[in-house]
Design a protein around this motif. Structure first.
Motif, PDB file in Angstrom:
ATOM      1  N   PHE A 145       0.797  -1.228   0.000  1.00  0.00           N
ATOM      2  CA  PHE A 145       0.000   0.000   0.000  1.00  0.00           C
ATOM      3  C   PHE A 145       0.831   1.280   0.000  1.00  0.00           C
ATOM      4  CE2 PHE A 145      -2.639  -3.249   2.191  1.00  0.00           C
ATOM      5  CZ  PHE A 145      -3.663  -3.319   1.258  1.00  0.00           C
ATOM      6  N   PHE A 146       2.088   1.175   0.335  1.00  0.00           N
ATOM      7  CA  PHE A 146       2.917   2.382   0.390  1.00  0.00           C
ATOM      8  C   PHE A 146       4.287   2.091  -0.250  1.00  0.00           C
ATOM      9  CE2 PHE A 146       5.136   5.873   2.843  1.00  0.00           C
ATOM     10  CZ  PHE A 146       4.439   6.905   2.232  1.00  0.00           C
ATOM     11  N   PRO A 147       4.305   1.851  -1.581  1.00  0.00           N
ATOM     12  CA  PRO A 147       5.568   1.542  -2.250  1.00  0.00           C
ATOM     13  C   PRO A 147       6.535   2.720  -2.163  1.00  0.00           C
ATOM     14  CG  PRO A 147       3.853   2.011  -3.859  1.00  0.00           C
ATOM     15  CD  PRO A 147       3.183   1.938  -2.539  1.00  0.00           C
ATOM     16  N   THR A 148       7.798   2.408  -1.973  1.00  0.00           N
ATOM     17  CA  THR A 148       8.822   3.452  -1.866  1.00  0.00           C
ATOM     18  C   THR A 148       9.230   3.920  -3.256  1.00  0.00           C
ATOM     19  OG1 THR A 148      10.633   1.863  -1.952  1.00  0.00           O
ATOM     20  CG2 THR A 148       9.691   2.349   0.220  1.00  0.00           C
ATOM     21  N   PRO A 149       9.839   5.087  -3.355  1.00  0.00           N
ATOM     22  CA  PRO A 149      10.349   5.543  -4.652  1.00  0.00           C
ATOM     23  C   PRO A 149      11.317   4.536  -5.274  1.00  0.00           C
ATOM     24  CG  PRO A 149      10.324   7.351  -3.102  1.00  0.00           C
ATOM     25  CD  PRO A 149       9.984   6.123  -2.322  1.00  0.00           C
ATOM     26  N   GLU A 150      12.084   3.831  -4.417  1.00  0.00           N
ATOM     27  CA  GLU A 150      13.014   2.817  -4.934  1.00  0.00           C
ATOM     28  C   GLU A 150      12.256   1.686  -5.612  1.00  0.00           C
ATOM     29  OE1 GLU A 150      13.114   4.054  -1.895  1.00  0.00           O
ATOM     30  OE2 GLU A 150      15.040   5.140  -1.852  1.00  0.00           O
ATOM     31  N   GLN A 151      11.178   1.219  -4.971  1.00  0.00           N
ATOM     32  CA  GLN A 151      10.378   0.136  -5.553  1.00  0.00           C
ATOM     33  C   GLN A 151       9.725   0.577  -6.862  1.00  0.00           C
ATOM     34  OE1 GLN A 151       8.021  -0.461  -1.921  1.00  0.00           O
ATOM     35  NE2 GLN A 151       8.647  -2.621  -1.916  1.00  0.00           N
ATOM     36  N   LEU A 152       9.254   1.790  -6.884  1.00  0.00           N
ATOM     37  CA  LEU A 152       8.573   2.291  -8.075  1.00  0.00           C
ATOM     38  C   LEU A 152       9.531   2.483  -9.249  1.00  0.00           C
ATOM     39  CD1 LEU A 152       6.234   4.873  -6.319  1.00  0.00           C
ATOM     40  CD2 LEU A 152       5.487   2.823  -7.530  1.00  0.00           C
ATOM     41  N   SER A 153      10.744   2.856  -8.958  1.00  0.00           N
ATOM     42  CA  SER A 153      11.706   3.144 -10.034  1.00  0.00           C
ATOM     43  C   SER A 153      12.402   1.896 -10.561  1.00  0.00           C
ATOM     44  CB  SER A 153      12.755   4.147  -9.553  1.00  0.00           C
ATOM     45  OG  SER A 153      13.578   3.565  -8.555  1.00  0.00           O
ATOM     46  N   GLU A 154      12.247   0.768  -9.842  1.00  0.00           N
ATOM     47  CA  GLU A 154      12.946  -0.449 -10.236  1.00  0.00           C
ATOM     48  C   GLU A 154      12.612  -0.884 -11.661  1.00  0.00           C
ATOM     49  OE1 GLU A 154      12.102  -3.450  -7.386  1.00  0.00           O
ATOM     50  OE2 GLU A 154      13.565  -2.721  -5.902  1.00  0.00           O
ATOM     51  N   GLN A 155      11.341  -0.794 -12.020  1.00  0.00           N
ATOM     52  CA  GLN A 155      10.912  -1.242 -13.342  1.00  0.00           C
ATOM     53  C   GLN A 155      10.517  -0.065 -14.232  1.00  0.00           C
ATOM     54  OE1 GLN A 155       7.782  -4.003 -12.455  1.00  0.00           O
ATOM     55  NE2 GLN A 155       9.179  -5.617 -11.779  1.00  0.00           N
ATOM     56  N   MET A 156      11.017   1.104 -13.892  1.00  0.00           N
ATOM     57  CA  MET A 156      10.770   2.296 -14.706  1.00  0.00           C
ATOM     58  C   MET A 156      12.103   2.848 -15.212  1.00  0.00           C
ATOM     59  SD  MET A 156       7.764   4.188 -12.446  1.00  0.00           S
ATOM     60  CE  MET A 156       7.464   5.446 -13.695  1.00  0.00           C
ATOM     61  N   SER A 157      12.014   3.729 -16.167  1.00  0.00           N
ATOM     62  CA  SER A 157      13.239   4.276 -16.775  1.00  0.00           C
ATOM     63  C   SER A 157      13.649   5.598 -16.138  1.00  0.00           C
ATOM     64  CB  SER A 157      13.021   4.482 -18.277  1.00  0.00           C
ATOM     65  OG  SER A 157      11.939   5.368 -18.509  1.00  0.00           O
ATOM     66  N   ILE A 158      13.110   5.886 -14.941  1.00  0.00           N
ATOM     67  CA  ILE A 158      13.476   7.123 -14.251  1.00  0.00           C
ATOM     68  C   ILE A 158      14.117   6.786 -12.907  1.00  0.00           C
ATOM     69  CG2 ILE A 158      11.696   8.529 -15.379  1.00  0.00           C
ATOM     70  CD1 ILE A 158       9.963   8.225 -12.935  1.00  0.00           C
ATOM     71  N   SER A 159      14.886   7.707 -12.393  1.00  0.00           N
ATOM     72  CA  SER A 159      15.639   7.475 -11.163  1.00  0.00           C
ATOM     73  C   SER A 159      14.738   7.566  -9.935  1.00  0.00           C
ATOM     74  CB  SER A 159      16.760   8.500 -11.037  1.00  0.00           C
ATOM     75  OG  SER A 159      16.210   9.799 -10.876  1.00  0.00           O
ATOM     76  N   THR A 160      15.290   7.122  -8.809  1.00  0.00           N
ATOM     77  CA  THR A 160      14.579   7.223  -7.535  1.00  0.00           C
ATOM     78  C   THR A 160      14.277   8.673  -7.195  1.00  0.00           C
ATOM     79  OG1 THR A 160      15.659   5.216  -6.721  1.00  0.00           O
ATOM     80  CG2 THR A 160      14.698   6.682  -5.068  1.00  0.00           C
ATOM     81  N   THR A 161      15.229   9.539  -7.461  1.00  0.00           N
ATOM     82  CA  THR A 161      15.034  10.976  -7.186  1.00  0.00           C
ATOM     83  C   THR A 161      13.891  11.531  -8.017  1.00  0.00           C
ATOM     84  OG1 THR A 161      17.396  11.228  -6.711  1.00  0.00           O
ATOM     85  CG2 THR A 161      16.144  13.231  -7.176  1.00  0.00           C
ATOM     86  N   SER A 162      13.831  11.122  -9.290  1.00  0.00           N
ATOM     87  CA  SER A 162      12.742  11.585 -10.166  1.00  0.00           C
ATOM     88  C   SER A 162      11.401  11.034  -9.698  1.00  0.00           C
ATOM     89  CB  SER A 162      13.006  11.158 -11.608  1.00  0.00           C
ATOM     90  OG  SER A 162      14.170  11.771 -12.112  1.00  0.00           O
ATOM     91  N   CYS A 163      11.399   9.780  -9.209  1.00  0.00           N
ATOM     92  CA  CYS A 163      10.166   9.193  -8.677  1.00  0.00           C
ATOM     93  C   CYS A 163       9.663   9.983  -7.474  1.00  0.00           C
ATOM     94  CB  CYS A 163      10.415   7.740  -8.262  1.00  0.00           C
ATOM     95  SG  CYS A 163      10.229   6.566  -9.609  1.00  0.00           S
ATOM     96  N   THR A 164      10.598  10.334  -6.591  1.00  0.00           N
ATOM     97  CA  THR A 164      10.230  11.109  -5.397  1.00  0.00           C
ATOM     98  C   THR A 164       9.626  12.446  -5.794  1.00  0.00           C
ATOM     99  OG1 THR A 164      12.026  10.081  -4.150  1.00  0.00           O
ATOM    100  CG2 THR A 164      11.114  12.125  -3.268  1.00  0.00           C
ATOM    101  N   SER A 165      10.251  13.102  -6.743  1.00  0.00           N
ATOM    102  CA  SER A 165       9.763  14.403  -7.206  1.00  0.00           C
ATOM    103  C   SER A 165       8.395  14.284  -7.860  1.00  0.00           C
ATOM    104  CB  SER A 165      10.776  15.001  -8.183  1.00  0.00           C
ATOM    105  OG  SER A 165      10.307  16.223  -8.696  1.00  0.00           O
TER     106      SER A 165
END
Length: 235
Positions: A50-70
């Protein structure tokens, strides 16, 4: 389906909404990267994370963890996503909620439907002007146009009902705006809102008129019979 039912359906785990979201996400102000982020969040929620971290979200995406957070911060600030608390086994947890997104999507659909309905009403109104001018055999006067606007904007008569009132005036042989206005007034007073109700009311009214005329003619005939005939030629 009202807004509460709509949101409950999306929150229940069904993943049928993306078809609608694919069609409307740009209209809501989302770009492609944000759209994928929304889908990723929904995907994790349905998997019980229910609360995926930016790291988890960026794992299978082409953007960085920092970009996910933003991007997550931007989605929350713009009202597409928010964080809410929930309790499980006396422990409080945080989770992402897409309710704001579903609400905005629902409101957008309602707005589009209202706009389409208004456009349809305008088209009916324009065609109604044409029908009136054809029946009257001339352009409508400024006073008649003003009366027309009052029927639509102040009295809120349906264009179809106005057209039915015109038909009644034509059938009655009283083609003028005052008579049509009287018909609309009587129909509104009697709660007539559909074309079928208008037809039935008009039919009953004409039948009543015919009976009155028949009774009047019969009374005249009786009166004539009571007058003795006098032959002036034999006097």
């Amino acid at each position: 389906m009202n807004k509460e039912q709509f949101i409950a359906f999306q929150e229940s785990g069904h993943f049928t909404i993306p078809a609608l979201l694919i069609e409307k996400y740009a209209n809501l102000g989302l770009n492609e990267a944000e759209f994928i982020m929304i889908l990723k969040v929904q995907y994790y929620i349905q998997r019980g994370i229910f609360f995926p971290t930016p790291e988890q979200l960026s794992e299978q995406m082409s953007i960085s963890t920092t970009s996910c957070t933003s991007m997550l911060r931007s989605l929350m600030q713009r009202g597409f996503l928010h964080i809410e608390e929930f309790q499980q086994d006396t422990i409080m947890y945080e989770k992402y909620s897409l309710k704001p997104l579903w609400e905005r999507l629902y409101d957008s659909l309602q707005h589009e439907q209202a706009a389409e309905h208004k456009l349809l009403e305008k088209e009916l109104e324009n065609s109604l002007y044409t029908v009136f001018e054809q029946e009257f055999g001339r352009p409508l006067s400024p006073f008649e146009c003003e009366t027309f606007s009052i029927w639509l904007d102040q009295d809120y008569h349906d264009p179809i009902i106005i057209k039915a009132a015109l038909r009644e005036a034509v059938i009655s042989g009283k083609l003028n705006f005052r008579y049509i206005d009287r018909i609309l007034f009587e129909w509104k007073k009697n709660g007539i809102k559909t074309i079928e109700q208008a037809r039935n009311h008009g039919k009953k009214f004409r039948q009543h008129q015919q009976k009155d005329r028949s009774a009047e003619n019969d009374s005249h005939k009786d009166y004539v019979r009571k007058v003795p005939f006098y032959n002036w030629l034999e006097s």
